[in-house]
Design a protein around this motif. Structure first.
Motif, PDB file in Angstrom:
ATOM      1  N   ILE A 124      -2.991  12.771  -1.085  1.00 12.54           N
ATOM      2  CA  ILE A 124      -3.710  12.763   0.187  1.00 12.54           C
ATOM      3  C   ILE A 124      -2.764  12.940   1.368  1.00 12.54           C
ATOM      4  N   CYS A 125      -1.539  12.430   1.260  1.00  7.32           N
ATOM      5  CA  CYS A 125      -0.556  12.632   2.331  1.00  7.32           C
ATOM      6  C   CYS A 125      -0.242  14.120   2.506  1.00  7.32           C
ATOM      7  N   LYS A 126      -0.275  14.864   1.413  1.00  2.06           N
ATOM      8  CA  LYS A 126      -0.011  16.301   1.480  1.00  2.06           C
ATOM      9  C   LYS A 126      -1.231  17.082   1.964  1.00  2.06           C
ATOM     10  N   ASP A 127      -2.426  16.662   1.505  1.00  2.00           N
ATOM     11  CA  ASP A 127      -3.649  17.403   1.840  1.00  2.00           C
ATOM     12  C   ASP A 127      -4.854  16.480   1.753  1.00  2.00           C
ATOM     13  N   ARG A 128      -5.334  16.010   2.877  1.00  2.00           N
ATOM     14  CA  ARG A 128      -6.485  15.093   2.935  1.00  2.00           C
ATOM     15  C   ARG A 128      -7.737  15.711   2.305  1.00  2.00           C
ATOM     16  N   TYR A 129      -7.820  17.048   2.333  1.00  2.00           N
ATOM     17  CA  TYR A 129      -9.025  17.739   1.849  1.00  2.00           C
ATOM     18  C   TYR A 129      -8.832  18.366   0.463  1.00  2.00           C
ATOM     19  N   TYR A 130      -7.866  17.865  -0.286  1.00  2.00           N
ATOM     20  CA  TYR A 130      -7.627  18.349  -1.651  1.00  2.00           C
ATOM     21  C   TYR A 130      -8.895  18.140  -2.470  1.00  2.00           C
ATOM     22  N   ARG A 131      -9.349  19.176  -3.141  1.00  2.00           N
ATOM     23  CA  ARG A 131     -10.634  19.121  -3.830  1.00  2.00           C
ATOM     24  C   ARG A 131     -10.517  18.538  -5.244  1.00  2.00           C
ATOM     25  N   ARG A 184      -4.327   6.705 -10.157  1.00  2.00           N
ATOM     26  CA  ARG A 184      -3.487   5.606  -9.665  1.00  2.00           C
ATOM     27  C   ARG A 184      -3.411   5.662  -8.142  1.00  2.00           C
ATOM     28  N   ASP A 185      -3.397   4.508  -7.521  1.00  2.00           N
ATOM     29  CA  ASP A 185      -3.360   4.405  -6.072  1.00  2.00           C
ATOM     30  C   ASP A 185      -2.160   5.159  -5.501  1.00  2.00           C
ATOM     31  N   LYS A 186      -0.999   5.041  -6.124  1.00  2.00           N
ATOM     32  CA  LYS A 186       0.216   5.707  -5.656  1.00  2.00           C
ATOM     33  C   LYS A 186       0.073   7.225  -5.750  1.00  2.00           C
ATOM     34  N   GLU A 187      -0.445   7.696  -6.866  1.00  2.00           N
ATOM     35  CA  GLU A 187      -0.664   9.132  -7.059  1.00  2.00           C
ATOM     36  C   GLU A 187      -1.630   9.665  -5.997  1.00  2.00           C
ATOM     37  N   GLY A 194       0.815  -1.198   0.000  1.00  2.00           N
ATOM     38  CA  GLY A 194       0.000   0.000   0.000  1.00  2.00           C
ATOM     39  C   GLY A 194       0.854   1.256   0.000  1.00  2.00           C
ATOM     40  N   PRO A 195       0.666   2.165  -0.903  1.00  2.00           N
ATOM     41  CA  PRO A 195      -0.312   2.089  -1.979  1.00  2.00           C
ATOM     42  C   PRO A 195       0.098   1.054  -3.025  1.00  2.00           C
ATOM     43  N   SER A 196      -0.894   0.452  -3.616  1.00  2.00           N
ATOM     44  CA  SER A 196      -0.630  -0.620  -4.562  1.00  2.00           C
ATOM     45  C   SER A 196      -0.319  -0.076  -5.959  1.00  2.00           C
TER      46      SER A 196
END
Length: 170
Positions: free
Chosen positions: A123-130, A115-118, A17-19
């Motif tokens: 999300i690691c940088k900003d969980r609320y990225y729109r 992609r899961d990795k992308e 993970g991420p796959s």
């Protein structure tokens, strides 16, 4: 934990993970519906559950259950799989070895491939990225799908050249 064997013999798994093997794919019309539903929808919310909302259940594929998309890093095939039905493969797209340039987007719909990795990096940088911020960012390649959903095209945004990238295997 899930595994899927590719036609080429490679083993795909979601244990890492991420796959590198997991994708989410959305038509532009699905993205538009999500933005109509909530103009400030987070990319993560779309990624983790939009295909299960009734507004979208029948737009990309007539889904009797949610689907997953698997990507083989060895041969580059993309699989559409019904996970609940023990990994039943609905369709498989293989890469086109001889890239043929086409000259029109007519009859094609934009396809967003996440992609899961992308997604993990964003999300690691900003969980609320729109979602709207994601689709407005520039990308070096965009994808489009034919109206019969059997051919996926790639647009190189630097050269503005459109190439056939994937075709559905029978």
């Amino acid at each position: 934990m899930a595994r899927l064997a590719c036609y080429c013999g490679a083993d795909m798994t979601d244990t890492e993970g991420p796959s590198p093997h997991l994708l989410n794919m959305f038509l532009k019309s699905e993205i538009d519906n999500a933005l109509l539903y909530n103009p400030d929808i987070c990319l993560w919310d779309l990624y983790t559950g939009w295909d299960e909302l009734t507004e979208s259940d029948n737009s990309f594929q007539n889904r009797s259950e949610p689907v997953e998309y698997w990507y083989c890093t060895k041969c580059k095939r993309i699989y559409e799989v019904q996970a609940i039905s023990c990994g039943r493969i609905l369709r498989c797209f293989k890469t086109v070895s001889d890239l043929t340039e086409i000259y029109s987007l007519e009859g094609l719909e934009e396809l967003f491939i996440l992609r899961d990795k992308e997604m993990d990096d964003i999300i690691c940088k900003d969980r609320y990225y729109r979602l709207k911020d994601y689709i407005e960012q520039s990308s070096t390649e965009k994808f489009f799908i034919s109206s019969d959903q059997k051919t996926i095209y790639g647009l190189d945004t630097a050269t503005n050249k459109l190439f056939c990238k994937y075709i559905q295997e029978s």
